[in-house]
Design a protein around this motif. Structure first.
Motif, PDB file in Angstrom:
ATOM      1  N   ASP A 288       0.826  -1.196   0.000  1.00 30.22           N
ATOM      2  CA  ASP A 288       0.000   0.000   0.000  1.00 30.22           C
ATOM      3  C   ASP A 288       0.865   1.253   0.000  1.00 30.22           C
ATOM      4  N   GLU A 289       0.309   2.342  -0.533  1.00 28.54           N
ATOM      5  CA  GLU A 289       0.954   3.635  -0.390  1.00 28.54           C
ATOM      6  C   GLU A 289       0.717   4.090   1.053  1.00 28.54           C
ATOM      7  N   THR A 290       1.772   4.389   1.768  1.00 30.25           N
ATOM      8  CA  THR A 290       1.644   4.786   3.161  1.00 30.25           C
ATOM      9  C   THR A 290       2.416   6.060   3.408  1.00 30.25           C
ATOM     10  N   SER A 291       2.182   6.612   4.569  1.00 32.35           N
ATOM     11  CA  SER A 291       2.924   7.814   4.929  1.00 32.35           C
ATOM     12  C   SER A 291       4.411   7.515   5.026  1.00 32.35           C
ATOM     13  N   GLY A 292       4.755   6.246   5.255  1.00 33.25           N
ATOM     14  CA  GLY A 292       6.166   5.886   5.331  1.00 33.25           C
ATOM     15  C   GLY A 292       6.891   6.044   4.019  1.00 33.25           C
ATOM     16  N   SER A 293       6.165   6.092   2.901  1.00 26.84           N
ATOM     17  CA  SER A 293       6.817   6.175   1.598  1.00 26.84           C
ATOM     18  C   SER A 293       7.602   7.462   1.440  1.00 26.84           C
ATOM     19  N   ALA A 294       7.207   8.511   2.157  1.00 23.57           N
ATOM     20  CA  ALA A 294       7.916   9.777   2.057  1.00 23.57           C
ATOM     21  C   ALA A 294       9.268   9.721   2.758  1.00 23.57           C
ATOM     22  N   ALA A 295       9.483   8.726   3.610  1.00 20.70           N
ATOM     23  CA  ALA A 295      10.716   8.635   4.379  1.00 20.70           C
ATOM     24  C   ALA A 295      11.744   7.731   3.735  1.00 20.70           C
ATOM     25  N   CYS A 296      11.488   7.232   2.528  1.00 19.82           N
ATOM     26  CA  CYS A 296      12.441   6.363   1.858  1.00 19.82           C
ATOM     27  C   CYS A 296      12.487   6.682   0.374  1.00 19.82           C
ATOM     28  N   GLN A 297      13.651   6.478  -0.216  1.00 22.76           N
ATOM     29  CA  GLN A 297      13.834   6.679  -1.642  1.00 22.76           C
ATOM     30  C   GLN A 297      15.040   5.892  -2.106  1.00 22.76           C
ATOM     31  N   ILE A 298      15.182   5.761  -3.416  1.00 17.28           N
ATOM     32  CA  ILE A 298      16.344   5.090  -3.987  1.00 17.28           C
ATOM     33  C   ILE A 298      17.259   6.162  -4.552  1.00 17.28           C
ATOM     34  N   VAL A 299      18.498   6.181  -4.071  1.00 19.76           N
ATOM     35  CA  VAL A 299      19.486   7.159  -4.521  1.00 19.76           C
ATOM     36  C   VAL A 299      20.724   6.418  -5.003  1.00 19.76           C
ATOM     37  N   ASP A 300      21.061   6.610  -6.268  1.00 17.89           N
ATOM     38  CA  ASP A 300      22.235   5.957  -6.847  1.00 17.89           C
ATOM     39  C   ASP A 300      22.223   4.452  -6.616  1.00 17.89           C
ATOM     40  N   GLY A 301      21.046   3.864  -6.779  1.00 20.32           N
ATOM     41  CA  GLY A 301      20.935   2.415  -6.665  1.00 20.32           C
ATOM     42  C   GLY A 301      20.916   1.882  -5.256  1.00 20.32           C
ATOM     43  N   GLU A 302      20.773   2.765  -4.248  1.00 21.09           N
ATOM     44  CA  GLU A 302      20.723   2.331  -2.855  1.00 21.09           C
ATOM     45  C   GLU A 302      19.481   2.892  -2.179  1.00 21.09           C
ATOM     46  N   LEU A 303      18.900   2.090  -1.288  1.00 18.53           N
ATOM     47  CA  LEU A 303      17.787   2.592  -0.487  1.00 18.53           C
ATOM     48  C   LEU A 303      18.302   3.589   0.539  1.00 18.53           C
ATOM     49  N   VAL A 333      19.089  -2.812  -6.737  1.00 23.31           N
ATOM     50  CA  VAL A 333      18.879  -1.972  -5.560  1.00 23.31           C
ATOM     51  C   VAL A 333      19.636  -2.576  -4.385  1.00 23.31           C
ATOM     52  N   ALA A 334      20.544  -1.810  -3.806  1.00 23.92           N
ATOM     53  CA  ALA A 334      21.293  -2.246  -2.628  1.00 23.92           C
ATOM     54  C   ALA A 334      20.559  -1.800  -1.361  1.00 23.92           C
ATOM     55  N   PRO A 335      20.808  -2.453  -0.230  1.00 21.72           N
ATOM     56  CA  PRO A 335      20.093  -2.116   1.004  1.00 21.72           C
ATOM     57  C   PRO A 335      20.332  -0.698   1.506  1.00 21.72           C
ATOM     58  N   GLY A 336      21.504  -0.128   1.178  1.00 19.75           N
ATOM     59  CA  GLY A 336      21.791   1.207   1.694  1.00 19.75           C
ATOM     60  C   GLY A 336      21.764   1.214   3.209  1.00 19.75           C
ATOM     61  N   ASN A 337      20.982   2.106   3.786  1.00 25.34           N
ATOM     62  CA  ASN A 337      20.895   2.159   5.255  1.00 25.34           C
ATOM     63  C   ASN A 337      19.622   1.503   5.789  1.00 25.34           C
ATOM     64  N   LEU A 338      19.017   0.649   4.970  1.00 24.41           N
ATOM     65  CA  LEU A 338      17.858  -0.112   5.432  1.00 24.41           C
ATOM     66  C   LEU A 338      18.288  -1.050   6.548  1.00 24.41           C
ATOM     67  N   PRO A 339      17.635  -1.008   7.716  1.00 21.33           N
ATOM     68  CA  PRO A 339      18.058  -1.893   8.811  1.00 21.33           C
ATOM     69  C   PRO A 339      17.758  -3.353   8.506  1.00 21.33           C
ATOM     70  N   ARG A 340      18.518  -4.242   9.142  1.00 18.21           N
ATOM     71  CA  ARG A 340      18.234  -5.677   8.991  1.00 18.21           C
ATOM     72  C   ARG A 340      17.066  -6.109   9.857  1.00 18.21           C
ATOM     73  N   ARG A 341      16.969  -5.563  11.034  1.00 18.89           N
ATOM     74  CA  ARG A 341      15.869  -5.883  11.944  1.00 18.89           C
ATOM     75  C   ARG A 341      15.430  -4.614  12.654  1.00 18.89           C
ATOM     76  N   ILE A 342      14.164  -4.597  13.035  1.00 23.39           N
ATOM     77  CA  ILE A 342      13.632  -3.481  13.820  1.00 23.39           C
ATOM     78  C   ILE A 342      12.958  -4.053  15.053  1.00 23.39           C
ATOM     79  N   HIS A 343      12.697  -3.203  16.015  1.00 24.35           N
ATOM     80  CA  HIS A 343      12.163  -3.669  17.295  1.00 24.35           C
ATOM     81  C   HIS A 343      10.843  -2.970  17.601  1.00 24.35           C
ATOM     82  N   ASP A 344       9.960  -3.699  18.317  1.00 27.29           N
ATOM     83  CA  ASP A 344       8.687  -3.106  18.697  1.00 27.29           C
ATOM     84  C   ASP A 344       8.664  -2.767  20.180  1.00 27.29           C
TER      85      ASP A 344
END
Length: 344
Positions: A288-303, A333-344
């Motif tokens: 889905d399109e979410t508000s989170g989409s504004a906080a991520c982008q692909i730059v030079d082949g990296e997230l 697309v490389a992971p860039g600074n995408l975390p491997r795991r997140i916590h709740d």
């Protein structure tokens, strides 16, 4: 990995449910999702007991065919999650049900397996034999820790003679006390190489197990939750269910990023503690399109994910969706600074 013969072909990742119908059943893998050995995983007790409080049916789907549903239910109950055998679906039960439906009550089945599979076959009114001289109509193969060379030879002879070959699961290895040890899939591979045949496999990632468990719950919109993309998520996707990758086990967000389309989850869960958020509808599917989409982008082949939103489930899901769409167009697309795991 052992191929799954005669299973439905994996389907493309589905669009999430748009009808507004609630999730009415949750299917769980066990190890890495509900527990690690004798200990519950953090958040599992709270998440599953929330489902109980909401009267949402659950089913624990396990490829392990050596243990009975009663033994599995007792194990889960000791963790603080009240569980009945009817809430457990084993690959042995699914295999027994398939054989009973095909060959009928009283059919004679050649057993290669342990107590869990023998009990499941007999519960379906099938007769079990360990000798080919009795004229069995099919072979039911599950992991047999006590298997002998002579039993392996007998199985090869039976398969070569044309007796139908069915197997519980394709799991190639398991975690042993000091190393990885052979699983049922290792024996399937050996028999397949020796005979040139392939069995019908009912366990994950085949959709048979998911469909069996959801049917028992009477579910219209089931959710499959697991920690492995190549069994739990692929199996749920192949059955046409929504799926959630929980980050407490084998695979992480980077694994999901690089997954092929049939292995991509609908949702990401830091742990089962996040289930209430997903079930009550405040979580958004990854497509889905979410508000989170504004906080991520692909730059030079990296997230690139906004640092302030790196622990946000919606942002991670949006980042995955953005990357998947680009990768499906042939981009890297490389992971860039995408975390491997997140916590709740």
């Amino acid at each position: 990995m052992t191929p799954v013969a005669n299973a439905a072909a994996p389907v493309d990742r589905r669009a999430p449910e748009q009808s507004g119908a609630p999730i009415d059943c949750v299917l769980f893998d066990l190890d890495g999702v509900v527990y690690h050995g004798p200990e519950p995983i953090s958040g599992a007790v709270e998440g599953i007991n929330f489902l109980h409080d909401q009267s949402i049916p659950v089913s624990y789907v396990t490829n392990n065919a050596t243990r009975t549903a009663e033994v599995v239910a007792d194990h889960i109950s000791t963790l603080g999650i009240s569980t009945t055998p009817a809430e457990v679906t084993t690959s042995a039960q699914v295999l027994a049900g398939k054989l009973a439906a095909k060959f009928g009550t009283g059919a004679l089945i050649y057993l290669v397996g342990a107590t869990g599979l023998a009990t499941a076959l007999e519960s379906e009114g099938l007769r079990v034999t360990r000798t080919l001289d009795d004229g069995p109509v099919a072979i039911a193969q599950g992991l047999d820790p006590e298997i002998s060379y002579q039993r392996i030879v007998a199985a090869c002879e039976a398969i070569t003679a044309g007796i139908e070959w069915w197997a519980t699961n394709p799991d190639y290895s398991m975690v042993g006390p000091k190393s990885r040890v052979p699983g049922n899939g290792a024996f399937i591979d050996m028999l397949a190489r020796l005979t040139g045949s392939q069995p019908t496999v009912v366990g994950k990632p085949s959709p048979h197990m998911m469909e069996f468990a959801a049917h028992r719950c009477g579910a219209q919109r089931p959710l499959m939750v697991g920690d492995r993309l190549d069994t739990d998520i692929e199996g749920g996707n192949s059955a046409g269910f929504e799926t959630a990758l929980v980050l407490t086990g084998v695979h992480d967000i980077h694994d999901a990023l690089h997954a092929s389309s049939e292995l991509r989850p609908t949702y990401i869960l830091p742990s089962l503690r996040s289930l209430p958020t997903l079930i009550t509808g405040s979580a958004q599917p990854a497509s889905d399109e979410t508000s989170g989409s504004a906080a991520c982008q692909i730059v030079d082949g990296e997230l690139r994910v906004d640092e302030s939103a790196q622990d946000s489930v919606s942002t991670v899901e949006s980042a995955l969706r953005l990357a998947w769409e680009a990768m499906d167009r042939g981009e890297d697309v490389a992971p860039g600074n995408l975390p491997r795991r997140i916590h709740d």
